[in-house]
Design an enzyme around this catalytic site. Structure first.
Site, short mmCIF file in Angstrom:
data_model
loop_
_atom_site.label_atom_id
_atom_site.label_comp_id
_atom_site.label_asym_id
_atom_site.label_seq_id
_atom_site.Cartn_x
_atom_site.Cartn_y
_atom_site.Cartn_z
N GLU A 1 2.73 11.06 17.49
CA GLU A 1 2.15 12.39 17.75
C GLU A 1 0.78 12.50 17.07
O GLU A 1 -0.20 12.96 17.67
CB GLU A 1 3.08 13.49 17.22
CG GLU A 1 4.38 13.66 17.98
CD GLU A 1 5.43 12.61 17.64
OE1 GLU A 1 5.22 11.82 16.69
OE2 GLU A 1 6.47 12.56 18.33
N GLU B 1 2.99 4.08 9.64
CA GLU B 1 1.52 4.05 9.75
C GLU B 1 1.00 5.14 10.68
O GLU B 1 0.04 4.94 11.42
CB GLU B 1 1.02 2.67 10.24
CG GLU B 1 1.33 1.53 9.32
CD GLU B 1 0.54 1.57 8.01
OE1 GLU B 1 -0.41 2.35 7.90
OE2 GLU B 1 0.93 0.82 7.10
N GLN C 1 19.70 -3.60 29.01
CA GLN C 1 20.39 -3.28 30.27
C GLN C 1 20.62 -4.55 31.10
O GLN C 1 21.64 -4.69 31.76
CB GLN C 1 19.55 -2.26 31.07
CG GLN C 1 20.30 -1.62 32.21
CD GLN C 1 21.41 -0.67 31.75
OE1 GLN C 1 21.48 -0.31 30.58
NE2 GLN C 1 22.29 -0.31 32.66
N SER D 1 1.84 12.32 6.61
CA SER D 1 0.75 12.42 7.58
C SER D 1 -0.43 13.24 7.05
O SER D 1 -1.55 13.05 7.48
CB SER D 1 1.26 13.06 8.88
OG SER D 1 2.16 12.16 9.51
N PHE E 1 0.86 -1.19 0.00
CA PHE E 1 0.00 0.00 0.00
C PHE E 1 0.89 1.23 0.00
O PHE E 1 1.71 1.41 0.91
CB PHE E 1 -0.90 -0.01 1.25
CG PHE E 1 -2.20 0.75 1.05
CD1 PHE E 1 -2.19 2.12 0.86
CD2 PHE E 1 -3.41 0.08 1.03
CE1 PHE E 1 -3.37 2.81 0.66
CE2 PHE E 1 -4.61 0.77 0.83
CZ PHE E 1 -4.59 2.14 0.64
#
Lengths: 373, 261
Positions: A360, A356, A329, A129, A120
């Site tokens: 934010e 995708e 760690q 975005s 896609f």
């Protein structure tokens, strides 16, 4: 409550775990270091039928539902997240062709959807975005559409043979068309050199006067924005599964190491500081699992799942980065070595804070959904 | 070509328990899987079918729960499955098992080839295949690593560890297959779905033409006296130096001491 798997689903999931453990997991580091799948591996994934898990029976698929499809992705991700992302890219595309494709389009492409990858393409150099900022156009010429533009950062770009592409059919109108690599004017561009999910090819395609008929229109003219959102939703459930699998992998490594590595005569797994990390990884894994499984269950039940799918990826991606960092760690200096998988697990998980939809943008979508209630 | 593959359910784990009285394997409540060598026999059958056409039927003897492993074999791509399940078969040794399986192969009818794994990993006898061949009055070849069908002939390569033998057999025949013969395929998602649409035919003792004297414990002359793990024996060992030249020097000395050179 977790779904109770049917005997068929149990057999599929057991086979997936066996296949992953025997065929994929031993190649995990090799895939990361080489930045590609070793010869024959992807072909074996195809031959074993993984591309057709969720394809309906009438098209030669196995017809498994969204929940078990996501669980397959999770189990593959436990062995190698790149291969799981390759399956995710294919499944999300086939889902849109199932949901929006005409019978003619499905009849043309689905008989081969179990043998070749579908992809896609939304993102372009000018933006990802904000879909309205794309420059790819589809212009009417007689009864055909002529597509021009290029798409970048396509999951499986170059590996996939069939692409759904978002194009502008008017100044404020988006539509989706299906194009394939055999069409005149179609060309592949460069492959990205990403820091994580290095086995998954992510690449570019060019369309230079690619001519298609109305049969290649996915959904209706102007439905592109909706189809793009739907593809994001399906991808985000599957990415929640990828992230859960990455955390399964990290937790398995960290717990094994904590049991065998000693500080003095004490296995480090008995130290409170290590136990806290293991507990955090386990909690992160479980919460991400519950989020994506809930979204998949809503999808299976035919209910809205956009916000829940978005939560699975938005929450799971940062959680998985932190979980893999904790696992690194636990391993100390060895964890920082590229001869161990922890470094690439962090980079693998990190990809899903961007792909995708950035975290934010996803938080904005979740907040908008809550504010609208 | 009509091929029957005999498969056995063996314990999932190697941590098995034995009945303190009969010394037989205690199978109750244990999760089972297909005997790994039998998967090689299924794979060999599927490849022959794909090469020359025909059908592959699976056959097993055991409690009704054995249907699960037959389902696994169907999900690899076999066409049909038969389960021989009856209290009358309980406690059967290899002689009785081979007899009942052979009678089932007769009842299935027109079977060109019967395949089995080289042995079961729980009891390790490797006897059932040869016993079936005797009961069916058919030629047999054990430890096969290659099977090639040429019309009514089968060419079989046998790996006997110290030698390899190529034999030709007229069909019908009974063959046991080694792990080296192939890598068994995985079940595919589509075959998994289809395996649950196929019926497993269950035959009781009354459904077959059987001599009651040859069934179950009555038909089983084998008596297990004792089951034990063999004692590990170690022999005298000499470690040679890791540096090659020094190792050769020391090896020559040792060989001289033993009169070998």
């Amino acid at each position: 409550m977790a779904k109770q798997w049917t005997p068929q689903e149990q057999m599929l999931l057991r086979m997936t775990s066996e296949f992953t453990a025997n065929e994929i997991a031993p190649l995990d580091l090799q895939i990361d270091h080489a930045g590609r799948y070793p010869d024959g591996l992807f072909e074996q994934v195809v031959a074993t039928g993984f591309l057709s898990v969720m394809l309906p029976h009438e098209f030669g698929g196995a017809g498994f539902g969204p929940e078990v499809t996501a669980e397959v992705v999770r189990r593959v991700a436990e062995g190698n997240a790149s291969m799981a992302a390759t399956l995710e890219g294919h499944y999300k595309t086939v889902y849109q062709m199932l949901k929006y494709g005409t019978p003619a389009l499905q009849a043309k492409y689905f008989p081969t959807a179990g043998q070749r990858i579908f992809g896609f393409g939304m993102t372009e150099p000018t933006g990802g975005s904000n879909p309205m900022s794309i420059r790819t156009t589809a212009v009417r010429q007689g009864s055909d559409w002529v597509l021009n533009g290029n798409k970048i950062m396509i999951t499986n770009g170059g590996l996939a043979e069939v692409y759904c592409v978002l194009a502008k059919t008017g100044p404020q109108e988006l539509s989706v068309f299906v194009v394939d690599q055999d069409m005149p004017g179609f060309a592949f561009g460069k492959r990205e050199n990403f820091i994580g999910l290095r086995g998954t090819p992510v690449g570019e395609i060019f369309m230079n006067d690619v001519r298609v008929s109305d049969d290649y229109l996915l959904g209706k003219v102007g439905q592109g924005g909706e189809i793009g959102d739907s593809a994001h939703d399906d991808a985000r459930i599957l990415m929640g599964a990828v992230l859960t699998g990455i955390m399964d992998h990290a937790l398995g490594l960290a717990t094994s190491y904590a049991k065998e590595r000693k500080a003095g005569s004490t296995p480090i797994g008995e130290l409170g500081s290590i136990q806290r990390k293991l507990a955090d990884i386990a909690m992160g894994r479980e919460t991400t699992r519950l989020l994506y499984q809930n979204a998949a269950a809503l999808h299976a039940a035919g209910q809205p799942y956009s916000e829940e799918a978005t939560m699975a990826k938005a929450y799971g991606s940062r959680t998985a980065v932190a979980a893999c960092d904790d696992a690194l760690q636990v391993f100390g200096g060895y964890g920082y070595s590229r001869d161990y998988p922890l470094a690439h697990l962090i980079a693998d998980a990190r990809a899903l804070e961007i792909a995708e939809g950035t975290v934010e943008k996803m938080r904005a979508a979740i907040a908008a959904a809550e504010l609208a209630k | 070509m009509k091929i029957v593959v005999c498969i056995k359910q063996v314990p999932e784990s190697n941590n098995v328990k034995f009945d303190p009285v009969t010394h037989n394997l205690m199978r109750g409540g244990m999760s089972g899987r297909i005997n790994p060598f039998d998967k090689n026999a299924i794979e060999a059958a599927l490849r022959l079918r794909d090469a020359v056409g025909g059908e592959v039927a699976l056959l097993s003897m055991g409690p009704d729960s054995t249907a699960e492993i037959l389902r696994d074999g169907l999900a690899m791509g076999a066409d049909s499955a038969y389960l021989l399940s009856s209290r009358a078969f309980a406690g059967a040794d290899t002689l009785s098992t081979g007899y009942v399986l052979a009678q089932a192969v007769r009842q299935i009818g027109n079977v060109d080839l019967t395949l089995l794994g080289r042995q079961a990993v729980d009891a390790d006898t490797g006897q059932v295949g040869p016993i079936m061949a005797v009961n069916l009055n058919q030629p047999q070849a054990t430890y096969a690593t290659q099977l090639t069908a040429n019309g009514n002939q089968l060419t079989v390569v046998r790996d006997l560890d110290s030698l390899t033998q190529t034999v030709e057999l007229p069909l019908p025949a009974v063959i046991t297959v080694r792990a080296e013969a192939n890598t068994p395929r995985y079940e595919t998602p589509l075959h998994i779905q289809q395996s649950f649409e196929k019926q497993v035919t269950i035959w009781r003792d009354t459904d077959l033409d059987l001599d009651p004297e040859k069934l179950g414990q009555k038909g089983s002359p084998t008596v297990v006296r004792k089951v034990y793990a063999p004692e590990a024996k170690t022999r005298a060992q000499t470690a040679l130096p890791s540096e090659p030249a020094a190792a050769v020097d020391q090896l020559l000395v040792i060989m001289q001491q033993h009169g070998l050179i």
